[in-house]
Motif scaffolding. Structure first.
Motif, PDB file in Angstrom:
ATOM      1  N   LEU A 376      -8.620  -0.372 -15.109  1.00 41.21           N
ATOM      2  CA  LEU A 376      -8.794  -1.098 -15.007  1.00 41.21           C
ATOM      3  C   LEU A 376      -9.667  -1.835 -13.833  1.00 41.21           C
ATOM      4  O   LEU A 376      -9.759  -3.160 -13.305  1.00 41.21           O
ATOM      5  N   ALA A 377      -9.517  -1.129 -12.358  1.00 39.85           N
ATOM      6  CA  ALA A 377     -10.138  -1.494 -10.840  1.00 39.85           C
ATOM      7  C   ALA A 377     -11.496  -1.532 -11.028  1.00 39.85           C
ATOM      8  O   ALA A 377     -11.681  -2.934 -10.888  1.00 39.85           O
ATOM      9  N   LEU A 378     -11.352  -0.517 -12.060  1.00 40.23           N
ATOM     10  CA  LEU A 378     -13.103  -1.202 -12.270  1.00 40.23           C
ATOM     11  C   LEU A 378     -13.838  -1.898 -12.860  1.00 40.23           C
ATOM     12  O   LEU A 378     -14.673  -3.089 -13.060  1.00 40.23           O
ATOM     13  N   ASN A 391     -19.556  -2.456  -3.568  1.00 42.06           N
ATOM     14  CA  ASN A 391     -18.130  -2.295  -2.591  1.00 42.06           C
ATOM     15  C   ASN A 391     -17.843  -1.047  -3.448  1.00 42.06           C
ATOM     16  O   ASN A 391     -16.606  -1.244  -3.479  1.00 42.06           O
ATOM     17  N   PRO A 392     -18.424   0.045  -2.603  1.00 40.91           N
ATOM     18  CA  PRO A 392     -17.383   0.836  -2.897  1.00 40.91           C
ATOM     19  C   PRO A 392     -15.635   1.640  -2.282  1.00 40.91           C
ATOM     20  O   PRO A 392     -15.071   1.958  -3.379  1.00 40.91           O
ATOM     21  N   ALA A 393     -15.445   0.608  -1.518  1.00 40.47           N
ATOM     22  CA  ALA A 393     -14.569   0.819  -1.074  1.00 40.47           C
ATOM     23  C   ALA A 393     -13.287   0.194  -1.288  1.00 40.47           C
ATOM     24  O   ALA A 393     -12.036   0.494  -1.331  1.00 40.47           O
ATOM     25  N   GLN A 394     -13.743  -1.108  -1.610  1.00 42.12           N
ATOM     26  CA  GLN A 394     -13.517  -2.328  -2.361  1.00 42.12           C
ATOM     27  C   GLN A 394     -12.484  -1.398  -3.906  1.00 42.12           C
ATOM     28  O   GLN A 394     -11.741  -1.940  -4.131  1.00 42.12           O
ATOM     29  N   ILE A 395     -13.758  -1.049  -4.896  1.00 46.53           N
ATOM     30  CA  ILE A 395     -13.179  -0.511  -6.079  1.00 46.53           C
ATOM     31  C   ILE A 395     -12.283   1.296  -6.071  1.00 46.53           C
ATOM     32  O   ILE A 395     -11.050   0.995  -6.746  1.00 46.53           O
ATOM     33  N   ALA A 396     -12.810   2.122  -4.875  1.00 49.08           N
ATOM     34  CA  ALA A 396     -12.005   2.574  -4.979  1.00 49.08           C
ATOM     35  C   ALA A 396     -10.443   2.433  -3.723  1.00 49.08           C
ATOM     36  O   ALA A 396      -9.137   3.191  -5.534  1.00 49.08           O
ATOM     37  N   LEU A 397     -10.332   1.634  -3.124  1.00 50.22           N
ATOM     38  CA  LEU A 397      -9.111   1.107  -2.369  1.00 50.22           C
ATOM     39  C   LEU A 397      -8.075   0.760  -3.611  1.00 50.22           C
ATOM     40  O   LEU A 397      -7.082   0.422  -3.565  1.00 50.22           O
ATOM     41  N   GLY A 398      -8.864   0.080  -4.180  1.00 47.79           N
ATOM     42  CA  GLY A 398      -7.988  -1.028  -5.627  1.00 47.79           C
ATOM     43  C   GLY A 398      -7.493   0.446  -6.770  1.00 47.79           C
ATOM     44  O   GLY A 398      -6.309   0.078  -6.858  1.00 47.79           O
ATOM     45  N   SER A 399      -8.731   1.050  -6.864  1.00 47.92           N
ATOM     46  CA  SER A 399      -7.955   2.208  -7.491  1.00 47.92           C
ATOM     47  C   SER A 399      -6.832   2.453  -7.438  1.00 47.92           C
ATOM     48  O   SER A 399      -5.732   3.363  -8.281  1.00 47.92           O
ATOM     49  N   VAL A 400      -6.928   3.125  -5.786  1.00 54.50           N
ATOM     50  CA  VAL A 400      -4.973   3.810  -4.919  1.00 54.50           C
ATOM     51  C   VAL A 400      -4.214   2.930  -5.535  1.00 54.50           C
ATOM     52  O   VAL A 400      -2.962   3.234  -5.864  1.00 54.50           O
ATOM     53  N   VAL A 432      -1.533  -8.060 -10.725  1.00 55.47           N
ATOM     54  CA  VAL A 432      -2.029  -6.823  -9.216  1.00 55.47           C
ATOM     55  C   VAL A 432      -3.150  -6.989  -9.130  1.00 55.47           C
ATOM     56  O   VAL A 432      -4.248  -6.735  -8.169  1.00 55.47           O
ATOM     57  N   ALA A 433      -4.465  -5.777 -10.066  1.00 53.51           N
ATOM     58  CA  ALA A 433      -5.479  -5.881  -9.869  1.00 53.51           C
ATOM     59  C   ALA A 433      -6.017  -7.614  -9.642  1.00 53.51           C
ATOM     60  O   ALA A 433      -6.947  -7.256  -8.889  1.00 53.51           O
ATOM     61  N   VAL A 434      -5.425  -8.408  -9.933  1.00 50.78           N
ATOM     62  CA  VAL A 434      -6.410  -9.742 -10.394  1.00 50.78           C
ATOM     63  C   VAL A 434      -6.576 -10.224  -8.611  1.00 50.78           C
ATOM     64  O   VAL A 434      -7.276 -10.762  -7.598  1.00 50.78           O
ATOM     65  N   VAL A 435      -5.454 -10.259  -8.096  1.00 52.23           N
ATOM     66  CA  VAL A 435      -5.025 -10.611  -6.809  1.00 52.23           C
ATOM     67  C   VAL A 435      -5.033  -9.986  -5.400  1.00 52.23           C
ATOM     68  O   VAL A 435      -5.781 -10.454  -4.481  1.00 52.23           O
ATOM     69  N   TYR A 436      -5.148  -8.262  -6.074  1.00 55.53           N
ATOM     70  CA  TYR A 436      -6.225  -7.606  -5.396  1.00 55.53           C
ATOM     71  C   TYR A 436      -7.317  -8.499  -4.669  1.00 55.53           C
ATOM     72  O   TYR A 436      -7.848  -8.432  -3.796  1.00 55.53           O
ATOM     73  N   ALA A 467     -15.399   8.199  -4.610  1.00 64.10           N
ATOM     74  CA  ALA A 467     -15.006   9.093  -5.730  1.00 64.10           C
ATOM     75  C   ALA A 467     -13.549   9.409  -5.058  1.00 64.10           C
ATOM     76  O   ALA A 467     -12.833  10.099  -5.642  1.00 64.10           O
ATOM     77  N   ALA A 468     -14.662  10.734  -3.626  1.00 61.93           N
ATOM     78  CA  ALA A 468     -13.384  11.747  -2.675  1.00 61.93           C
ATOM     79  C   ALA A 468     -12.187  11.493  -2.888  1.00 61.93           C
ATOM     80  O   ALA A 468     -10.967  11.933  -3.515  1.00 61.93           O
ATOM     81  N   VAL A 469     -12.125  10.009  -2.368  1.00 59.29           N
ATOM     82  CA  VAL A 469     -10.744   8.832  -2.487  1.00 59.29           C
ATOM     83  C   VAL A 469     -10.252   8.821  -3.338  1.00 59.29           C
ATOM     84  O   VAL A 469      -8.687   9.381  -3.525  1.00 59.29           O
ATOM     85  N   VAL A 470     -10.398   8.427  -4.355  1.00 59.36           N
ATOM     86  CA  VAL A 470      -9.808   8.527  -6.272  1.00 59.36           C
ATOM     87  C   VAL A 470      -9.244   9.283  -6.492  1.00 59.36           C
ATOM     88  O   VAL A 470      -7.793   9.562  -6.950  1.00 59.36           O
TER      89      VAL A 470
END
Length: 528
Positions: A376-378, A391-400, A432-436, A467-470
């Motif tokens: 869903l985050a992707l 935007n690797p950071a936004q995708i990773a933090l959105g997943s978290v 939540v994903a859309v708002v983020y 990727a390691a963060v996710v």
């Protein structure tokens, strides 16, 4: 007009400083009443100046000095947002402390130092030269030290203040040396001029700039309680609750502000940003794990702050600067409310607790829910024009962030799934994903021009870190689930005990501080 707005913004910290220095006479109630009035005036000034900056544009005053050294002010989107944020939280904290410390013999002293601390913090976002920024940086630390030692007879308060003193002085030294190296390389400490040189590509690959960038990163990590010198933040619970609220909601963000303010320079030395991302990610992981095992509400909030600061610096390291600023604003407001309402948390928890008929979700359903939120985050990020490459950071933090809904979704697809429950969980996750991602896009638009839009992804390192963060936080989610399901097993009992003690990192730091700086007395000049 562009020169007038920064001068107007400077009246906010000046108002607080005058109120703090003048508040020596009169009753405690009168001093507190005047402090609240000063904080309200400071907030009004910050709002007017920020509105002016939004309409007219960023402003900067001429340098009061020479050879690129001296005092100057600037007000851009970054400074305007943080000025309003700090002044608003300051007004709330001072108003709260009026009743919290009512009748305490040290209330006048507390109020004065609180005003002076806020004044120093408010000077940081509008500083236009590293000389003024460094002076405000040190003043913030020294004023905060007085608040940490408000109850100067408590051994734990003394230990926390000493650990904070050591970390702060190390950070001050790193920042001073970094400023010196930047001056040698660029011939100025004007922040605007440094950004212009950096955006022109000057100094890229230079040893001086790389060392300066690493020192700036070290300063930010020391200020924002990153591993392994995070322990002082856990022990400031010995201070009154308003100090904890101000510290966790405002001052602790200074490390992130420094990185954002000097982000143009840091982009000249991407290894420094990689170090920041790795340490920030490790701290976020550590704080999130340890937080789960704490029984004290305030200590749990403190470890939450450690983790959140790790997230924020991770975003900076990956180049998601606007996302880091959004994180600062959201965390500050949330954490100020959390600390100031911590006394009622237990009552709320008792009133809202209900037994869970289904228990913890099965590991298979948990993994399925994890895969769903990451997908869903992707997809949501792609809908907003964000990809793993750009935007690797936004995708990773959105997943978290969406992993916070994993248990909700796993329970929705329980052994006996209900269509309405599944649909409700899915709509919640999508919302939540859309708002983020919408907030990320809005913040990027709002601060365009104040600092770089993003770090150029010129290799695999940023994507590998993201990727390691996710993967790491997915593993933490599964770990948390299994620790609850198997609480009686010897391995999970041992893991709980070790995490409950913060993997003993703070204990080792305490021993080191007591060895270097033994406690000779339990008295303090600040509380005779």
């Amino acid at each position: 007009m562009n020169q007038f707005l920064p001068c107007l913004a400077a009246l906010a910290p000046l108002t607080l400083a005058v109120a703090g220095l003048a508040g020596t006479g009169g009753s405690a109630r009168a001093v507190t009443r005047n402090a609240i009035a000063a904080a309200a005036v400071a907030l009004a000034i910050a709002l007017v100046a920020s509105l002016g900056a939004a309409i007219i544009g960023a402003g900067r005053t001429p340098l009061l000095g020479g050879y690129g050294l001296g005092l100057s002010l600037q007000l851009d989107a970054l400074g305007a947002i943080l000025s309003v944020l700090v002044s608003f939280i300051g007004l709330v904290v001072i108003s709260y402390s009026r009743n919290y410390l009512d009748g305490d013999p040290g209330q006048v002293r507390f109020t004065r130092w609180l005003l002076l601390t806020l004044a120093a913090v408010l000077m940081l976002p509008i500083s236009g030269n590293l000389v003024l920024l460094f002076a405000a940086w040190v003043a913030t630390s020294l004023a905060l030290g007085k608040l940490l030692l408000f109850y100067g007879t408590r051994p734990a308060a003394i230990r926390a203040a000493r650990k904070k003193f050591v970390a702060s002085r190390l950070g001050d030294a790193c920042l001073a040396v970094a400023a010196l190296l930047l001056y040698v390389r660029f011939g100025t400490l004007e922040i605007g001029s440094l950004a212009a040189h950096a955006r022109a590509g000057e100094g890229a690959g230079s040893a001086l700039v790389t060392i300066a960038a690493l020192l700036i990163v070290a300063t930010a990590m020391l200020k924002s309680a990153q591993l392994p010198l995070h322990g002082w933040l856990i022990e400031v619970m010995e201070t009154p609750t308003p100090v904890s609220a101000l510290l966790h909601a405002g001052i602790i963000n200074a490390g992130g502000f420094l990185v954002l303010r000097l982000s143009d320079v840091l982009l000249l030395a991407t290894p420094a940003l990689d170090v920041l991302a790795v340490i920030g990610g490790a701290t976020a992981l550590f704080g999130s794990l340890v937080m789960l095992t704490q029984t004290s509400v305030k200590v749990q909030l403190a470890y939450s702050t450690v983790a959140q600061m790790g997230f924020m610096l991770l975003q900076c390291g990956l180049g998601a600067f606007s996302a880091a600023l959004l994180h600062i604003v959201a965390h500050s407001l949330y954490k100020a409310h959390a600390f100031l309402s911590s006394g009622s948390i237990i009552d709320l928890a008792r009133a809202s607790w209900t037994p869970s008929p289904g228990g913890q979700p099965h590991a298979a359903r948990l993994i399925l829910a994890l895969a769903a939120v990451i997908g869903l985050a992707l997809l949501t990020g792609l809908a907003f024009g964000m990809t793993l490459r750009s935007n690797p950071a936004q995708i990773a933090l959105g997943s978290v962030l969406l992993m916070g809904l994993v248990h909700l979704m796993a329970n929705a697809i329980d052994e006996r799934p209900n269509g309405f429950v599944v649909a409700r969980a899915a709509v919640t996750a999508v919302g939540v994903a859309v708002v983020y991602f919408a907030l990320q896009t809005g913040m990027a638009w709002l601060v365009a021009g104040s600092f770089p839009a993003a770090r150029p992804v010129d290799g695999l390192v940023p994507m590998l870190i993201a990727a390691a963060v996710v993967v790491s936080f997915a593993a933490v989610t599964v770990f948390q689930n299994q620790m609850m399901r198997r609480a009686d097993a010897p391995f999970w009992i041992a893991a709980y005990v070790h995490l409950r003690n913060g993997l003993y990192l703070n204990t080792l730091a305490n021993r080191l501080v007591l060895t270097v700086w033994p406690r000779t007395s339990t008295s303090s000049p600040s509380n005779p």
